[in-house]
Write a protein that holds these residues in place. Structure first.
Motif, PDB file in Angstrom:
ATOM      1  N   ALA A   1      -1.782   4.370  42.452  1.00 43.32           N
ATOM      2  CA  ALA A   1      -3.000   4.189  43.253  1.00 43.32           C
ATOM      3  C   ALA A   1      -4.204   4.036  42.340  1.00 43.32           C
ATOM      4  O   ALA A   1      -4.429   4.857  41.454  1.00 43.32           O
TER       5      ALA A   1
ATOM      6  N   VAL B   1      -6.129   9.010  44.742  1.00 39.54           N
ATOM      7  CA  VAL B   1      -6.445   7.887  43.862  1.00 39.54           C
ATOM      8  C   VAL B   1      -6.180   8.282  42.411  1.00 39.54           C
ATOM      9  O   VAL B   1      -6.088   9.460  42.069  1.00 39.54           O
TER      10      VAL B   1
ATOM     11  N   SER C   1      -0.302   4.156  49.410  1.00 41.13           N
ATOM     12  CA  SER C   1       0.425   5.246  50.066  1.00 41.13           C
ATOM     13  C   SER C   1       1.243   4.758  51.248  1.00 41.13           C
ATOM     14  O   SER C   1       2.356   5.246  51.493  1.00 41.13           O
TER      15      SER C   1
ATOM     16  N   TYR D   1      -5.015  10.182  50.918  1.00 39.66           N
ATOM     17  CA  TYR D   1      -4.713   8.992  50.124  1.00 39.66           C
ATOM     18  C   TYR D   1      -5.264   9.200  48.707  1.00 39.66           C
ATOM     19  O   TYR D   1      -6.374   8.793  48.399  1.00 39.66           O
TER      20      TYR D   1
ATOM     21  N   GLN E   1      -5.880   2.025  47.627  1.00 43.76           N
ATOM     22  CA  GLN E   1      -5.588   2.781  48.834  1.00 43.76           C
ATOM     23  C   GLN E   1      -6.340   2.173  50.016  1.00 43.76           C
ATOM     24  O   GLN E   1      -7.397   1.586  49.836  1.00 43.76           O
ATOM     25  N   PRO E   2      -5.788   2.260  51.238  1.00 38.35           N
ATOM     26  CA  PRO E   2      -4.609   3.020  51.647  1.00 38.35           C
ATOM     27  C   PRO E   2      -3.284   2.282  51.509  1.00 38.35           C
ATOM     28  O   PRO E   2      -2.240   2.823  51.854  1.00 38.35           O
TER      29      PRO E   2
END
Length: 304
Positions: free
Chosen positions: A49, A86, A23, A84, A19-20
Motif C-alpha cells: 500500500a 498505508v 486492501s 486501510y 488505498q483502498p
C-alpha cells in the motif's frame, strides 16, 4: 529498483497500489486489478500500500461499487476492511492471466460481478488472496519490482489465506501454458453479434459512475500535486543536479490511466514524506509486529 512493463524475470514480485484498492484486492473483494499495461508475470504478486491516505469519500465510493456488483450475484453481506493502512506490505495474490477490458466484460464463464470489474484497458486476473497477519512498514517502487530477500523471508511466514465473498477461478485456454490467458486470447471464444453485456440497474450504474468519479478525482489531485512538486523542485534540480530516490510506486486508480511516467517518480517521492496508517478515524495502527520474527524484520527494514 525500476519496475518493467514487459515479461521479465521476477523472484518475489511486488506491486505498490493506492488505498483502498490495495486492501480490497488482498481481502479477495477485488478480483481484477486494472492497469493501462498488461501483466508482465504469472504467479504470486505481493501487494504493497502506497503512502497516500485515502479520503473517506473515495473509500465509500469504492465500497458501494463492490456492494452493487456483488449484489448482481446475490451476495449482500460484504465485510470490508476495518481500516486501510498505508506504507505497508499487505499480502499477496496469484496473477493467473491478463485480458483486455472488452474480453473480460464478454466472458460468460465468469460471474457477472467479475465482468463488471472490467473498467480499464488491461485486466489482471487475481486468485488466492493471502494477507499478512500484521502488515509491516516498507517502501515501495514504481511498476513491478522484486522484494528484498529479508523482506520476503519475514513476510512469507506471516501469511494467512483469505476467503473472499465470491472466489473465482479463471480457466486457462492451455493448462500447460501459464501465459495462455493473455490479451487477445479470448476474442475467438465469443460468437459475433451476440450480446453478453450484464444488465445494469440504476443503482448499479450509479455505483459504477461513483467509482469512476472517485478514481478520476483521485487521479486529478495527484496530477495537481505532481504539477506543484515539479514546479517547486525544478529550480533546485537545475542548481544542484541532484538525484532523488524513488519510493511509493505506480499511481493506479480504478478506471483511469496511470500518471505520466516522467513525473510519477516526483509525486511518489513527495508522498513518502507523510508515511503513516489511517484506521478510518480510529487510533493509529502500531507498526510493530507481535512476534519476534516480525519485530526483527520491521527493525531491519527501517532506513539507517
Amino acid at each position: 529498483m525500476r519496475g518493467v512493463r514487459k515479461q521479465g524475470n521476477y523472484t518475489n514480485p511486488c506491486l505498490t497500489m493506492h488505498q483502498p484498492w490495495a486492501s480490497l484486492l488482498v481481502y479477495g473483494i477485488k478480483r481484477v486489478e486494472g492497469r493501462s499495461w498488461p501483466a508482465p508475470l504469472r504467479g504470486r504478486l505481493w501487494i504493497h500500500a502506497a503512502s497516500k491516505i485515502p479520503e473517506e469519500a473515495t473509500i465509500k465510493a469504492m465500497e458501494e461499487f463492490y456492494r452493487e456488483i456483488y449484489a448482481v450475484n446475490g451476495i449482500t453481506d460484504l465485510q470490508f476492511p476495518q481500516h486501510y493502512p498505508v506504507s505497508r506490505l499487505l499480502g499477496c495474490v496469484e496473477v493467473v492471466g491478463c485480458v483486455r477490458c472488452e474480453e473480460l466484460a464478454s466472458w460468460e464463464v465468469v460471474p457477472e460481478g467479475v465482468r463488471l470489474e472490467a473498467q480499464t484497458d488491461f485486466c489482471w486476473l487475481c486468485e488466492n488472496p493471502q494477507k499478512l497477519l500484521v502488515p509491516f512498514e516498507m517502501r515501495g517502487y514504481q511498476g513491478v519490482y522484486n522484494l528484498e530477500k529479508k523482506v520476503y523471508e519475514a513476510a512469507v511466514r506471516g501469511l494467512t489465506p483469505v476467503k473472499g465473498p465470491l472466489p473465482v477461478k479463471f480457466p486457462l485456454p492451455d493448462a500447460q501454458d501459464p501465459f495462455s490467458l493473455k490479451p487477445g486470447s479470448m476474442c475467438t471464444n465469443f460468437p459475433e453479434n451476440k450480446s453478453t453485456a450484464v444488465e445494469k440497474s440504476s443503482t448499479l450504474n450509479a455505483a459504477i459512475a461513483g467509482a469512476r468519479a472517485a478514481a478520476t478525482q483521485f487521479n486529478k489531485k495527484n496530477q495537481d500535486l505532481l504539477t506543484n512538486v515539479m514546479q517547486d523542485e525544478k529550480p533546485y534540480a537545475l542548481r544542484s543536479g541532484s538525484k532523488k530516490k524513488s519510493s511509493d510506486g505506480d499511481a493506479f486508480n480504478q478506471g483511469t490511466s496511470a500518471l505520466a511516467e516522467n513525473g510519477e517518480r516526483n509525486l511518489i517521492e513527495h508522498e513518502e514524506s507523510s508515511s503513516h496508517d489511517q484506521p478510518r478515524g480510529q487510533l493509529k495502527q502500531d507498526p510493530g509486529a507481535p512476534s519476534r520474527i516480525f519485530a526483527a524484520a520491521v527493525k531491519g527494514l527501517k532506513p539507517s
